[in-house]
Write a protein that holds these residues in place. Structure first.
Motif, PDB file in Angstrom:
ATOM      1  N   SER A 106       1.402 150.328  93.341  1.00 24.49           N
ATOM      2  CA  SER A 106       2.760 149.863  93.588  1.00 24.49           C
ATOM      3  C   SER A 106       2.646 148.815  94.683  1.00 24.49           C
ATOM      4  CB  SER A 106       3.666 151.001  94.060  1.00 24.49           C
ATOM      5  OG  SER A 106       3.910 151.894  93.001  1.00 24.49           O
ATOM      6  N   TYR A 107       3.473 147.765  94.587  1.00 21.56           N
ATOM      7  CA  TYR A 107       3.352 146.718  95.591  1.00 21.56           C
ATOM      8  C   TYR A 107       4.706 146.158  95.991  1.00 21.56           C
ATOM      9  CZ  TYR A 107       4.347 143.012  92.219  1.00 21.56           C
ATOM     10  OH  TYR A 107       4.966 142.205  91.309  1.00 21.56           O
ATOM     11  N   CYS A 108       4.721 145.590  97.170  1.00 20.85           N
ATOM     12  CA  CYS A 108       5.835 144.799  97.660  1.00 20.85           C
ATOM     13  C   CYS A 108       5.220 143.572  98.315  1.00 20.85           C
ATOM     14  CB  CYS A 108       6.671 145.587  98.671  1.00 20.85           C
ATOM     15  SG  CYS A 108       8.005 144.594  99.380  1.00 20.85           S
ATOM     16  N   THR A 132      10.836 138.106  97.714  1.00 20.44           N
ATOM     17  CA  THR A 132      10.208 139.422  97.737  1.00 20.44           C
ATOM     18  C   THR A 132      10.083 139.938  96.319  1.00 20.44           C
ATOM     19  OG1 THR A 132      11.134 139.891  99.915  1.00 20.44           O
ATOM     20  CG2 THR A 132      10.392 141.782  98.623  1.00 20.44           C
ATOM     21  N   ALA A 133       8.883 140.365  95.970  1.00 21.37           N
ATOM     22  CA  ALA A 133       8.619 140.929  94.643  1.00 21.37           C
ATOM     23  C   ALA A 133       8.217 142.388  94.821  1.00 21.37           C
ATOM     24  CB  ALA A 133       7.501 140.165  93.946  1.00 21.37           C
ATOM     25  N   LEU A 134       8.875 143.268  94.069  1.00 23.17           N
ATOM     26  CA  LEU A 134       8.524 144.683  94.063  1.00 23.17           C
ATOM     27  C   LEU A 134       8.134 145.060  92.655  1.00 23.17           C
ATOM     28  CD1 LEU A 134      11.470 144.687  95.991  1.00 23.17           C
ATOM     29  CD2 LEU A 134      10.209 146.741  96.545  1.00 23.17           C
ATOM     30  N   GLY A 135       7.077 145.854  92.550  1.00 21.30           N
ATOM     31  CA  GLY A 135       6.683 146.263  91.215  1.00 21.30           C
ATOM     32  C   GLY A 135       5.398 147.054  91.190  1.00 21.30           C
ATOM     33  N   GLU A 170       2.793 131.757 102.857  1.00 23.08           N
ATOM     34  CA  GLU A 170       2.403 133.001 103.519  1.00 23.08           C
ATOM     35  C   GLU A 170       2.783 134.196 102.651  1.00 23.08           C
ATOM     36  OE1 GLU A 170       3.258 135.198 107.810  1.00 23.08           O
ATOM     37  OE2 GLU A 170       4.114 133.228 107.389  1.00 23.08           O
ATOM     38  N   LEU A 171       1.887 135.170 102.605  1.00 22.40           N
ATOM     39  CA  LEU A 171       2.122 136.412 101.881  1.00 22.40           C
ATOM     40  C   LEU A 171       1.891 137.584 102.817  1.00 22.40           C
ATOM     41  CD1 LEU A 171       2.344 138.316  99.364  1.00 22.40           C
ATOM     42  CD2 LEU A 171      -0.102 137.930  99.025  1.00 22.40           C
ATOM     43  N   THR A 172       2.842 138.496 102.829  1.00 19.87           N
ATOM     44  CA  THR A 172       2.653 139.795 103.464  1.00 19.87           C
ATOM     45  C   THR A 172       2.757 140.806 102.331  1.00 19.87           C
ATOM     46  OG1 THR A 172       3.678 139.018 105.505  1.00 19.87           O
ATOM     47  CG2 THR A 172       3.473 141.415 105.213  1.00 19.87           C
ATOM     48  N   ALA A 173       1.642 141.484 102.055  1.00 19.34           N
ATOM     49  CA  ALA A 173       1.553 142.368 100.889  1.00 19.34           C
ATOM     50  C   ALA A 173       1.357 143.815 101.320  1.00 19.34           C
ATOM     51  CB  ALA A 173       0.401 141.935  99.992  1.00 19.34           C
ATOM     52  N   PHE A 174       2.192 144.681 100.756  1.00 19.99           N
ATOM     53  CA  PHE A 174       2.082 146.113 100.946  1.00 19.99           C
ATOM     54  C   PHE A 174       1.647 146.662  99.571  1.00 19.99           C
ATOM     55  CE2 PHE A 174       5.216 144.452 103.817  1.00 19.99           C
ATOM     56  CZ  PHE A 174       4.972 145.100 105.011  1.00 19.99           C
ATOM     57  N   VAL A 175       0.427 147.142  99.486  1.00 16.44           N
ATOM     58  CA  VAL A 175      -0.136 147.579  98.211  1.00 16.44           C
ATOM     59  C   VAL A 175      -0.632 149.014  98.365  1.00 16.44           C
ATOM     60  CG1 VAL A 175      -1.809 147.066  96.402  1.00 16.44           C
ATOM     61  CG2 VAL A 175      -0.855 145.197  97.755  1.00 16.44           C
ATOM     62  N   ILE A 176      -0.125 149.910  97.508  1.00 17.77           N
ATOM     63  CA  ILE A 176      -0.467 151.326  97.609  1.00 17.77           C
ATOM     64  C   ILE A 176      -0.957 151.817  96.250  1.00 17.77           C
ATOM     65  CG2 ILE A 176       0.414 153.643  98.095  1.00 17.77           C
ATOM     66  CD1 ILE A 176       2.667 152.168  99.726  1.00 17.77           C
ATOM     67  N   ALA A 210     -11.605 140.105  93.405  1.00 16.47           N
ATOM     68  CA  ALA A 210     -10.616 141.155  93.133  1.00 16.47           C
ATOM     69  C   ALA A 210     -10.122 141.131  91.689  1.00 16.47           C
ATOM     70  CB  ALA A 210      -9.431 141.022  94.084  1.00 16.47           C
ATOM     71  N   TYR A 211     -10.045 139.956  91.108  1.00 10.27           N
ATOM     72  CA  TYR A 211      -9.502 139.825  89.757  1.00 10.27           C
ATOM     73  C   TYR A 211     -10.640 139.657  88.758  1.00 10.27           C
ATOM     74  CZ  TYR A 211      -5.112 138.943  92.284  1.00 10.27           C
ATOM     75  OH  TYR A 211      -4.035 139.029  93.112  1.00 10.27           O
ATOM     76  N   ILE A 212     -11.456 140.716  88.633  1.00 13.89           N
ATOM     77  CA  ILE A 212     -12.570 140.721  87.682  1.00 13.89           C
ATOM     78  C   ILE A 212     -12.032 140.419  86.289  1.00 13.89           C
ATOM     79  CG2 ILE A 212     -14.361 142.165  86.644  1.00 13.89           C
ATOM     80  CD1 ILE A 212     -14.294 143.711  89.426  1.00 13.89           C
ATOM     81  N   GLU A 213     -10.913 141.039  85.963  1.00 11.06           N
ATOM     82  CA  GLU A 213     -10.110 140.698  84.794  1.00 11.06           C
ATOM     83  C   GLU A 213      -8.724 140.384  85.334  1.00 11.06           C
ATOM     84  OE1 GLU A 213      -9.934 143.621  81.704  1.00 11.06           O
ATOM     85  OE2 GLU A 213     -12.116 143.756  81.543  1.00 11.06           O
ATOM     86  N   PRO A 214      -7.968 139.555  84.647  1.00  9.76           N
ATOM     87  CA  PRO A 214      -6.623 139.257  85.161  1.00  9.76           C
ATOM     88  C   PRO A 214      -5.810 140.531  85.351  1.00  9.76           C
ATOM     89  CG  PRO A 214      -7.174 137.777  83.358  1.00  9.76           C
ATOM     90  CD  PRO A 214      -8.268 138.821  83.422  1.00  9.76           C
ATOM     91  N   PRO A 215      -5.134 140.647  86.491  1.00  5.09           N
ATOM     92  CA  PRO A 215      -4.302 141.828  86.726  1.00  5.09           C
ATOM     93  C   PRO A 215      -3.072 141.803  85.829  1.00  5.09           C
ATOM     94  CG  PRO A 215      -4.002 140.249  88.491  1.00  5.09           C
ATOM     95  CD  PRO A 215      -5.084 139.709  87.600  1.00  5.09           C
ATOM     96  N   LYS A 216      -2.496 142.974  85.635  1.00  2.54           N
ATOM     97  CA  LYS A 216      -1.258 143.096  84.866  1.00  2.54           C
ATOM     98  C   LYS A 216      -0.145 143.461  85.837  1.00  2.54           C
ATOM     99  CE  LYS A 216      -3.484 144.464  80.553  1.00  2.54           C
ATOM    100  NZ  LYS A 216      -4.858 144.242  80.938  1.00  2.54           N
ATOM    101  N   PHE A 217       0.912 142.647  85.844  1.00  2.00           N
ATOM    102  CA  PHE A 217       2.049 142.840  86.735  1.00  2.00           C
ATOM    103  C   PHE A 217       3.246 143.377  85.971  1.00  2.00           C
ATOM    104  CE2 PHE A 217      -0.142 139.247  88.726  1.00  2.00           C
ATOM    105  CZ  PHE A 217      -0.104 139.581  90.067  1.00  2.00           C
TER     106      PHE A 217
END
Length: 116
Positions: free
Chosen positions: A93-95, A75-78, A107-113, A55-62
């Motif tokens: 956008s993610y939470c 909880t991180a939103l951004g 544990e991670l529960t990720a909502f990614v849109i 998934a991280y072919i190149e480092p993601p930008k947050f």
């Protein structure tokens, strides 16, 4: 405890943005579970390692807009941008809701849109 968990997440994410997935994984428990709601669940550090390699072919930008801690949860939103397999940058956008256990991300529960 809450501030320590927030600081841990911030340190771990700094490794991801530098492209150091192994550095990031040192902050995870061996039996970490990542659930991408509506998509897939990864069981264990090795599954996460394999996911990150693809998934991280190149480092993601947050861009972290809010970081909220309570008890064992942070909880991180951004927003996050990542390149797909064709090299096109995709914006999301993610939470992320992280559960910590003994100072590590368990544990991670990720909502990614995807955003347009």
């Amino acid at each position: 405890m809450e501030l320590n968990n927030k600081a841990t997440l911030e340190k771990a994410n700094a490794f991801v943005t530098k492209g150091d997935n192994e550095g990031f994984l040192t902050f995870c428990t061996d039996d970490t579970v990542w659930t991408f709601v509506g998509d897939k669940t990864l069981q264990g550090k090795e599954a996460v390692r394999q996911y990150m390699a693809k998934a991280y072919i190149e480092p993601p930008k947050f861009i972290v807009e809010n970081l909220i801690a309570e008890g064992d949860f942070v909880t991180a939103l951004g927003k996050i941008s990542m390149k797909n397999e064709e090299g096109k940058t995709i914006e999301y956008s993610y939470c992320d809701v992280w559960r910590f256990h003994e100072g590590k991300m368990a544990e991670l529960t990720a909502f990614v849109i995807e955003t347009v």
